[in-house]
Design a protein around this motif. Structure first.
Motif, mmCIF file in Angstrom:
data_model
loop_
_atom_site.group_PDB
_atom_site.id
_atom_site.type_symbol
_atom_site.label_atom_id
_atom_site.label_comp_id
_atom_site.label_asym_id
_atom_site.label_seq_id
_atom_site.Cartn_x
_atom_site.Cartn_y
_atom_site.Cartn_z
ATOM 1 N N PRO A 1 24.828 -37.455 -27.438
ATOM 2 C CA PRO A 1 25.301 -37.509 -28.829
ATOM 3 C C PRO A 1 24.160 -37.890 -29.776
ATOM 4 O O PRO A 1 23.207 -38.558 -29.390
ATOM 5 C CB PRO A 1 26.388 -38.590 -28.796
ATOM 6 C CG PRO A 1 26.788 -38.691 -27.370
ATOM 7 C CD PRO A 1 25.575 -38.362 -26.564
ATOM 8 N N THR B 1 33.972 -33.119 -28.495
ATOM 9 C CA THR B 1 33.082 -34.120 -29.081
ATOM 10 C C THR B 1 33.777 -34.901 -30.178
ATOM 11 O O THR B 1 33.661 -36.133 -30.265
ATOM 12 C CB THR B 1 31.815 -33.445 -29.631
ATOM 13 O OG1 THR B 1 31.151 -32.735 -28.571
ATOM 14 C CG2 THR B 1 30.864 -34.480 -30.220
ATOM 15 N N MET C 1 34.091 -39.025 -29.544
ATOM 16 C CA MET C 1 33.032 -39.773 -30.201
ATOM 17 C C MET C 1 33.449 -41.185 -30.631
ATOM 18 O O MET C 1 32.643 -42.118 -30.538
ATOM 19 C CB MET C 1 32.486 -38.994 -31.390
ATOM 20 C CG MET C 1 31.456 -37.946 -31.004
ATOM 21 S SD MET C 1 30.137 -38.578 -29.941
ATOM 22 C CE MET C 1 29.379 -39.793 -31.017
#
Length: 225
Positions: free
Chosen positions: A49, A22, A26
């Motif tokens: 997310p 992540t 991101m």
């Protein structure tokens, strides 16, 4: 003792790896333009997310050869979505449980849309642990370099391939500290050729909007919440 393959994603080493992934992808998700996104994950507790960045997310979880979540379908059949339905597709270890078709993934990605794909590298120190925990259920794990080559043949531009995570699947491994090309997992970021869609919104849409657009004719929504 043998475990179901999807149960592995709830283990401490896998939770650490998912967190490292992540962190790595991101920045790419934040710059994605569009309004609709698809999350297809092998982790039962996985979600979009936060904040969601795109207006509408369809969340599918892979278990026992089926897709559940917002839509119910067989994992061995074509995805129940129209061509170019999603501006962003996030695949979290989804290719490790069943041989999902990359052609189907590319089909439902809009021209100019972003594809983020994560998985365990078969050439890493994690592979023996995975095989031991699942008694050989990693048969579908694929090399990120192999996936990148297949995507290029499908007219998809591969922007980067990055190894992430710790060298070994340790339960107490800290997150956010990646050892480069020795990491057990990978993040592949690619973009489908064509102009990126920039939709015009007159008013914001809630992140929990029900699934409406993008379903193929005859597809049904799942009753799984």
């Amino acid at each position: 003792m043998r475990q179901r393959a999807q149960d592995i994603y709830a283990s401490a080493p896998m939770r650490s790896l998912l967190a490292d992934e992540t962190v790595a992808y991101m920045p790419d998700v934040r710059r994605c333009a569009g309004s609709r996104a698809l999350l297809l994950s092998a982790a039962a507790a996985d979600g979009p997310p936060n904040p969601p960045y795109l207006g509408q997310w369809v969340t599918l979880r892979l278990a026992e050869g089926r897709l559940g979540g917002d839509v119910s379908a067989s994992a061995n059949e074509p995805l129940p979505f129209l061509d170019g339905a999603f501006d962003l597709i996030l695949l979290r270890h989804a290719l490790e449980l069943v041989p999902l078709s990359l052609d189907e993934i590319v089909r439902v990605l809009t021209p100019g849309g972003l594809l983020v794909l994560t998985g365990i590298s078969p050439l890493s120190g994690w592979t023996p642990w995975w095989l031991w925990r699942t008694r050989g259920s990693a048969a579908h794990a694929r090399s990120p370099l192999e996936l990148a080559a297949r995507l290029r043949r499908a007219e998809v531009l591969v922007e980067r391939v990055q190894r992430v995570g710790q060298l070994l699947p340790l339960s107490n491994a800290p997150t956010g500290k990646t050892p480069g090309w020795l990491g057990g997992g990978y993040v592949l970021v690619a973009r489908k050729k064509g102009p990126a869609s920039v939709p015009i919104r007159l008013r914001p849409k809630p992140a929990t909007a029900p699934v409406r657009a993008g379903l193929a004719p005859g597809a049904r929504r799942s009753s799984v919440s």
